[in-house]
Design an enzyme around this catalytic site. Sequence first.
Site, PDB file in Angstrom:
ATOM      1  N   ASP A 154       0.801  -1.194  -0.129  1.00  0.00           N
ATOM      2  CA  ASP A 154      -0.058  -0.038   0.046  1.00  0.00           C
ATOM      3  C   ASP A 154       0.901   1.328  -0.057  1.00  0.00           C
ATOM      4  O   ASP A 154       0.685   2.074  -0.822  1.00  0.00           O
ATOM      5  CB  ASP A 154      -0.814   0.087   1.088  1.00  0.00           C
ATOM      6  N   ARG A 176       1.103   6.469  16.911  1.00  0.00           N
ATOM      7  CA  ARG A 176       0.889   7.280  15.887  1.00  0.00           C
ATOM      8  C   ARG A 176       1.503   8.728  16.160  1.00  0.00           C
ATOM      9  O   ARG A 176       2.054   9.312  15.368  1.00  0.00           O
ATOM     10  CB  ARG A 176      -0.650   7.383  15.451  1.00  0.00           C
ATOM     11  N   ASP A 183      -6.554   6.090  12.397  1.00  0.00           N
ATOM     12  CA  ASP A 183      -5.250   6.555  12.221  1.00  0.00           C
ATOM     13  C   ASP A 183      -5.043   8.059  11.300  1.00  0.00           C
ATOM     14  O   ASP A 183      -4.236   8.473  11.738  1.00  0.00           O
ATOM     15  CB  ASP A 183      -4.475   5.372  11.619  1.00  0.00           C
ATOM     16  N   SER A 189      -6.038  -7.488   8.335  1.00  0.00           N
ATOM     17  CA  SER A 189      -4.846  -6.598   8.325  1.00  0.00           C
ATOM     18  C   SER A 189      -4.475  -6.582   9.747  1.00  0.00           C
ATOM     19  O   SER A 189      -4.920  -6.881  10.738  1.00  0.00           O
ATOM     20  CB  SER A 189      -5.311  -5.136   7.994  1.00  0.00           C
TER      21      SER A 189
END
Length: 408
Positions: free
Chosen positions: A18, A100, A129, A183
């Site tokens: 990705d 993050r 996110d 995922s």
Amino acid sequence: MAQKPVKKVVLAYSGGLDTSIILKWLQTEYGAEVVTFTADLGQGEEIEPARAKALAAGVKPENIFIEDVREEFVRDFVFPMFRANTVYEGQYLLGTSIARPLIAKRQIEIARQVGADAVSHGATGKGNDQVRFELGYYGLEPDITVIAPWREWDFKSREALLEFAEKHQIQITKDKRGEAPFSVDANLLHSSSEGKVLEDPAVEAPEFVHMRTISPEDAPDAPTVITIDFEKGDPVAIDGVAMSPATLLTKLNELGRDNGIGRLDLVENRFVGMKSRGVYETPGGTILLAAHRGVESITLDRGAMHLKDELMPKYASLVYNGFWFSPEREMLQAAIDYSQTKVSGQVRVKLYKGNVTVIGRTSPYSLYDQDLVTFEEGKVAYDHRDAGGFIKLNALRLRVLAKRDQRG
């Protein structure tokens, strides 16, 4: 598309399919020079191959940043969060959320270093996110241009993404051609699995989803007992051996894994408004939370402890929603850190088939007084008769209410 031309952009780059597609898309759609940042957060995968992939995509060697940030991650993000005993919606230890802000921080620092005018991430338009990354960016660099490809590009399906990858000679591994079963996001604190085989919350997660723990049923029949030393709210040693923050959490992860500790199957409320089902594994963090509460139980005053428990859900929401760099999180952190000045001591913990049990705790700052609580006649002056007046004063309003209701 961004409102103004972009010359150079710092991309949070994993080296996976990705973000490799995003890298090429930024080059073709924006004509921008791309700088990649790949963080080793303890995800358990080799990150150096990201360098070769970035080079193959035309990124200049001086624009490739690959950094081991595990110590900073645990010291400056995980440990401060655990001082607050942070749990979101009663269960989730926020393993994805807390990573993050560190990635966002380093992207902004790199952008300043290389003179980039934009930053980019690979988060989708449905998840949390994207919010966490971008609140971090704007909180540190208010005028930075943010590019969120998943909200901008015209790809309507995974097939379209794969066609773009093939057109631009981006390597596609065999498992990426079919539908991925789920995922995964991972770092030193936890692993998170979502999607596909996990989307029906009524169906138990397959055992193969769990990557960081053995099942509690397969854990040893004998318990594992360890000690954890704390200084000012942070763990500093296991079984008397001093360790750095990342090393200590790694050791707790191993102990938790081997005893089937830290599994969680959760349906949570995302900040963007939908519910999602995730399977989380936080072996070391689960042990750490229990141990920290154990040392707090003898070192914190009742009022301070209860106030912390009241503040915690607010703190957890701020972390989950991406407001790490907000003034209110920093205000709460200051109060929490002040509460930890005497939270030092040793906790003895038993690990057994998925369970963490505190079985002992000592501290030079202990508030526990055996003479006060003993059933025997203690040395400290405590007159049992004093409790009568204390109870009557606390019952006064209840008695007034009862008398009124009796009159009615």
